[in-house]
Design a protein around this motif. Structure first.
Motif, PDB file in Angstrom:
ATOM      1  N   GLN A 280       0.860  -0.935  -0.096  1.00  0.00           N
ATOM      2  CA  GLN A 280      -0.075   0.092   0.233  1.00  0.00           C
ATOM      3  C   GLN A 280       0.801   1.220   0.054  1.00  0.00           C
ATOM      4  O   GLN A 280       1.599   1.496  -0.949  1.00  0.00           O
ATOM      5  CB  GLN A 280      -0.851   0.010   1.065  1.00  0.00           C
ATOM      6  N   SER A 281       0.771   2.063   0.994  1.00  0.00           N
ATOM      7  CA  SER A 281       1.516   3.151   1.027  1.00  0.00           C
ATOM      8  C   SER A 281       2.891   3.180   1.836  1.00  0.00           C
ATOM      9  O   SER A 281       2.794   2.244   2.950  1.00  0.00           O
ATOM     10  CB  SER A 281       0.965   4.503   1.364  1.00  0.00           C
ATOM     11  N   LEU A 282       3.977   3.988   1.688  1.00  0.00           N
ATOM     12  CA  LEU A 282       5.035   3.736   2.631  1.00  0.00           C
ATOM     13  C   LEU A 282       4.822   4.777   3.799  1.00  0.00           C
ATOM     14  O   LEU A 282       5.518   5.708   3.955  1.00  0.00           O
ATOM     15  CB  LEU A 282       6.406   3.895   1.979  1.00  0.00           C
ATOM     16  N   ASP A 283       4.067   4.761   4.564  1.00  0.00           N
ATOM     17  CA  ASP A 283       3.574   5.477   5.553  1.00  0.00           C
ATOM     18  C   ASP A 283       3.563   4.870   6.963  1.00  0.00           C
ATOM     19  O   ASP A 283       3.279   3.581   7.139  1.00  0.00           O
ATOM     20  CB  ASP A 283       2.248   6.372   4.975  1.00  0.00           C
ATOM     21  N   GLN A 284       3.823   5.685   8.207  1.00  0.00           N
ATOM     22  CA  GLN A 284       3.792   5.133   9.296  1.00  0.00           C
ATOM     23  C   GLN A 284       2.184   4.661   9.738  1.00  0.00           C
ATOM     24  O   GLN A 284       1.025   5.051   9.237  1.00  0.00           O
ATOM     25  CB  GLN A 284       3.994   5.998  10.430  1.00  0.00           C
ATOM     26  N   ASN A 285       2.107   3.283  10.240  1.00  0.00           N
ATOM     27  CA  ASN A 285       0.938   2.766  10.461  1.00  0.00           C
ATOM     28  C   ASN A 285       0.157   1.874   9.176  1.00  0.00           C
ATOM     29  O   ASN A 285      -0.852   1.325   9.473  1.00  0.00           O
ATOM     30  CB  ASN A 285      -0.183   3.362  11.103  1.00  0.00           C
ATOM     31  N   ALA A 286       0.841   1.990   8.244  1.00  0.00           N
ATOM     32  CA  ALA A 286       0.272   1.261   6.903  1.00  0.00           C
ATOM     33  C   ALA A 286       0.651  -0.058   6.891  1.00  0.00           C
ATOM     34  O   ALA A 286       1.566  -0.479   7.675  1.00  0.00           O
ATOM     35  CB  ALA A 286       0.694   2.032   5.540  1.00  0.00           C
ATOM     36  N   PRO A 287      -0.264  -0.955   6.580  1.00  0.00           N
ATOM     37  CA  PRO A 287      -0.034  -2.330   6.739  1.00  0.00           C
ATOM     38  C   PRO A 287       0.818  -2.810   5.267  1.00  0.00           C
ATOM     39  O   PRO A 287       1.013  -2.118   4.573  1.00  0.00           O
ATOM     40  CB  PRO A 287      -1.448  -2.888   6.208  1.00  0.00           C
ATOM     41  N   ALA A 288       1.594  -3.789   5.909  1.00  0.00           N
ATOM     42  CA  ALA A 288       2.509  -4.444   4.865  1.00  0.00           C
ATOM     43  C   ALA A 288       2.664  -5.747   5.344  1.00  0.00           C
ATOM     44  O   ALA A 288       2.077  -6.379   6.108  1.00  0.00           O
ATOM     45  CB  ALA A 288       4.055  -3.726   4.928  1.00  0.00           C
ATOM     46  N   THR A 289       3.718  -6.433   4.394  1.00  0.00           N
ATOM     47  CA  THR A 289       3.721  -8.105   4.532  1.00  0.00           C
ATOM     48  C   THR A 289       5.044  -8.321   4.665  1.00  0.00           C
ATOM     49  O   THR A 289       6.030  -7.876   3.920  1.00  0.00           O
ATOM     50  CB  THR A 289       3.064  -8.818   3.407  1.00  0.00           C
ATOM     51  N   ILE A 290       5.492  -9.404   5.506  1.00  0.00           N
ATOM     52  CA  ILE A 290       6.896 -10.143   5.258  1.00  0.00           C
ATOM     53  C   ILE A 290       6.877 -11.240   4.532  1.00  0.00           C
ATOM     54  O   ILE A 290       5.835 -12.184   4.634  1.00  0.00           O
ATOM     55  CB  ILE A 290       7.176 -10.777   7.004  1.00  0.00           C
ATOM     56  N   PRO A 310       4.023 -15.004   1.361  1.00  0.00           N
ATOM     57  CA  PRO A 310       3.708 -14.194   2.539  1.00  0.00           C
ATOM     58  C   PRO A 310       3.525 -14.915   3.523  1.00  0.00           C
ATOM     59  O   PRO A 310       2.759 -16.102   3.635  1.00  0.00           O
ATOM     60  CB  PRO A 310       2.507 -13.537   2.062  1.00  0.00           C
ATOM     61  N   ILE A 311       4.173 -14.532   4.778  1.00  0.00           N
ATOM     62  CA  ILE A 311       4.023 -15.319   6.051  1.00  0.00           C
ATOM     63  C   ILE A 311       3.471 -14.549   7.212  1.00  0.00           C
ATOM     64  O   ILE A 311       2.921 -15.144   8.257  1.00  0.00           O
ATOM     65  CB  ILE A 311       5.527 -15.741   6.501  1.00  0.00           C
ATOM     66  N   ALA A 312       3.298 -13.405   7.298  1.00  0.00           N
ATOM     67  CA  ALA A 312       2.718 -12.448   8.152  1.00  0.00           C
ATOM     68  C   ALA A 312       2.637 -10.877   7.940  1.00  0.00           C
ATOM     69  O   ALA A 312       3.257 -10.399   7.024  1.00  0.00           O
ATOM     70  CB  ALA A 312       3.948 -12.667   9.451  1.00  0.00           C
ATOM     71  N   TYR A 313       1.531 -10.484   8.380  1.00  0.00           N
ATOM     72  CA  TYR A 313       1.236  -8.940   8.128  1.00  0.00           C
ATOM     73  C   TYR A 313       1.797  -8.165   9.488  1.00  0.00           C
ATOM     74  O   TYR A 313       1.793  -8.610  10.577  1.00  0.00           O
ATOM     75  CB  TYR A 313      -0.309  -8.695   8.079  1.00  0.00           C
ATOM     76  N   ILE A 314       2.164  -6.945   8.900  1.00  0.00           N
ATOM     77  CA  ILE A 314       2.775  -6.206  10.014  1.00  0.00           C
ATOM     78  C   ILE A 314       2.186  -4.768   9.722  1.00  0.00           C
ATOM     79  O   ILE A 314       1.604  -4.376   8.767  1.00  0.00           O
ATOM     80  CB  ILE A 314       4.208  -6.011   9.793  1.00  0.00           C
ATOM     81  N   TRP A 315       2.328  -3.884  10.900  1.00  0.00           N
ATOM     82  CA  TRP A 315       2.032  -2.464  10.958  1.00  0.00           C
ATOM     83  C   TRP A 315       3.223  -1.720  10.790  1.00  0.00           C
ATOM     84  O   TRP A 315       4.241  -2.051  11.630  1.00  0.00           O
ATOM     85  CB  TRP A 315       1.132  -2.016  11.961  1.00  0.00           C
ATOM     86  N   LEU A 316       3.495  -0.744   9.682  1.00  0.00           N
ATOM     87  CA  LEU A 316       4.720  -0.186   9.606  1.00  0.00           C
ATOM     88  C   LEU A 316       5.007   0.942  10.750  1.00  0.00           C
ATOM     89  O   LEU A 316       3.851   1.614  10.897  1.00  0.00           O
ATOM     90  CB  LEU A 316       4.831   0.427   8.115  1.00  0.00           C
ATOM     91  N   GLU A 317       5.941   0.723  11.405  1.00  0.00           N
ATOM     92  CA  GLU A 317       6.224   1.608  12.449  1.00  0.00           C
ATOM     93  C   GLU A 317       7.276   3.046  12.043  1.00  0.00           C
ATOM     94  O   GLU A 317       7.154   4.034  12.288  1.00  0.00           O
ATOM     95  CB  GLU A 317       6.740   0.937  13.580  1.00  0.00           C
ATOM     96  N   LYS A 318       8.366   2.631  11.564  1.00  0.00           N
ATOM     97  CA  LYS A 318       9.363   3.388  11.018  1.00  0.00           C
ATOM     98  C   LYS A 318       9.783   3.154   9.694  1.00  0.00           C
ATOM     99  O   LYS A 318      10.204   1.965   9.405  1.00  0.00           O
ATOM    100  CB  LYS A 318      10.578   3.647  11.953  1.00  0.00           C
ATOM    101  N   ILE A 319      10.110   4.222   8.787  1.00  0.00           N
ATOM    102  CA  ILE A 319      10.470   3.791   7.495  1.00  0.00           C
ATOM    103  C   ILE A 319      11.439   4.991   7.283  1.00  0.00           C
ATOM    104  O   ILE A 319      11.493   6.392   7.451  1.00  0.00           O
ATOM    105  CB  ILE A 319       9.378   4.293   6.413  1.00  0.00           C
ATOM    106  N   TRP A 320      12.807   4.581   6.677  1.00  0.00           N
ATOM    107  CA  TRP A 320      13.921   5.650   6.461  1.00  0.00           C
ATOM    108  C   TRP A 320      14.506   5.314   5.228  1.00  0.00           C
ATOM    109  O   TRP A 320      14.411   3.961   4.639  1.00  0.00           O
ATOM    110  CB  TRP A 320      14.900   5.717   7.528  1.00  0.00           C
TER     111      TRP A 320
END
Length: 354
Positions: A280-290, A310-320
């Motif tokens: 989706q988006s590269l924003d904080q709290n956006a969903p992503a997948t491992i 795909p093995i797990a969904y995560i919420w993005l906390e920090k992107i740099w």
């Protein structure tokens, strides 16, 4: 919590991992050195999110047992090197009678049978009828038994886990699960597309940035793993067995294979190359997948075909952003309810549900 544009985030002492929520400062002062509160916090989280926290505990036990085997390998090989050096120094020397007797007494170390098994079995609760702790074993829940195993594993091998003695063993376990299991940090591949857990898919990487990303996540795996062969799990220092100067005795090999067999599900999930697919988006709290790299096939022109699961969904906390322009992120795994809801949403977007 702070971070720079080109550097990784800097973790402080967050309230989630270092401080229990309390009523007032006086309560905090009274309970500061009472580790029992962290035990109940662990049991509560295991009851609330069993998939996340029980698997985290199993990883703690597995990691400690791997450390025991690695330490034993290092100790034995160091002893062998010392013996070989001593023999080399005295090989061409003319020894006196007392020196000959002394050398005969200095035989290579004989490792007691079952030494490794006893160390690893320390992480298992004793079932001997004379063990006082077994009087109430029947009243223990499965969560409490698993927590006992984790405590026994950490107490049996303190070098890596020395902080557990000062901070409290339950607090240390809580922090280990939260920092090493729930949170995940890796390079990021970003493209808008719904991803469903357990539904594998393929990608073709021709962009130099993403080719470099795949090279990074595959760095610890043999060259054959990048040429289209099925990728096998790797446990650094243990599996596959190392060749050359590092020698593994038969009892260590047997203990290693037994440990890997008992933790086959962990190997297949956590000992293979992975990265983050931000769909989706590269924003904080956006969903992503491992996503896990199952097959990596490097083409003659340098492009790479990968087969991902795909093995797990995560919420993005920090992107740099890294100095080379690639992107890295840290996220926290979704709970069971959130993961199920997001999986259903992905299925709807992909047309899996009509």
């Amino acid at each position: 919590m702070s971070h720079t544009r080109t550097g990784a985030p800097i973790d402080g002492h967050s309230t989630l991992t270092h401080t229990l929520p309390l009523v007032c400062k006086q309560f905090r002062k009274l309970t500061r050195h009472h580790d029992l509160y962290w035990k109940h916090a662990l049991l509560r989280m295991m009851h609330k999110e069993p998939t996340l926290w029980e698997e985290g505990l199993k990883r703690v036990i597995f990691d400690v047992n791997c450390d025991v085997l690695r330490a034993e390998i290092v100790e034995r090989n160091r002893s062998r090197v010392t013996t070989q050096r001593r023999d080399k120094w005295t090989k061409d020397d003319q020894l006196s009678q007392p020196q000959q007797q002394q050398q005969q007494q200095q035989q290579p170390p004989q490792w007691p049978h079952g030494r490794i098994e006893s160390k690893i079995s320390a992480s298992q609760p004793s079932e001997h009828p004379d063990n006082p702790s077994n009087n109430t074993a029947a009243s223990f829940t499965d969560e409490e038994k698993l927590l006992q195993q984790a405590c026994a594993a950490i107490q049996s091998y303190p070098p890596r886990n020395h902080r557990a003695t000062s901070s409290g063993i339950y607090k240390y376990i809580f922090q280990s699960i939260e920092l090493r299991h729930l949170r995940y940090q890796a390079p990021v591949f970003g493209t808008p597309s719904p991803v469903q857990l357990g539904r594998a898919y393929g990608l073709h990487f021709h962009n130099p940035r993403y080719r470099s990303m795949i090279s990074e996540v595959m760095a610890n795996y043999p060259v054959s793993a990048r040429m289209g062969e099925r990728i096998s799990p790797i446990v650094p220092g243990l599996y596959p067995p190392q060749h050359g100067q590092v020698i593994m005795d038969d009892d260590i090999k047997a203990s290693t294979l037994d440990l890997l067999k008992k933790n086959e599900s962990l190997l297949g999930k956590y000992q293979l190359p992975t990265f983050i697919h931000a769909h989706q988006s590269l924003d904080q709290n956006a969903p992503a997948t491992i996503v896990q790299v199952q097959v990596c096939d490097t083409q003659p022109d340098g492009s790479i075909n990968v087969f991902l699961e795909p093995i797990a969904y995560i919420w993005l906390e920090k992107i740099w952003e890294r100095p080379d322009g690639s992107v890295e992120a840290r996220g926290i795994r979704m709970g069971q309810e959130s993961s199920a809801s997001y999986r259903r949403l992905c299925e709807i977007r992909q047309g899996g549900i009509r």
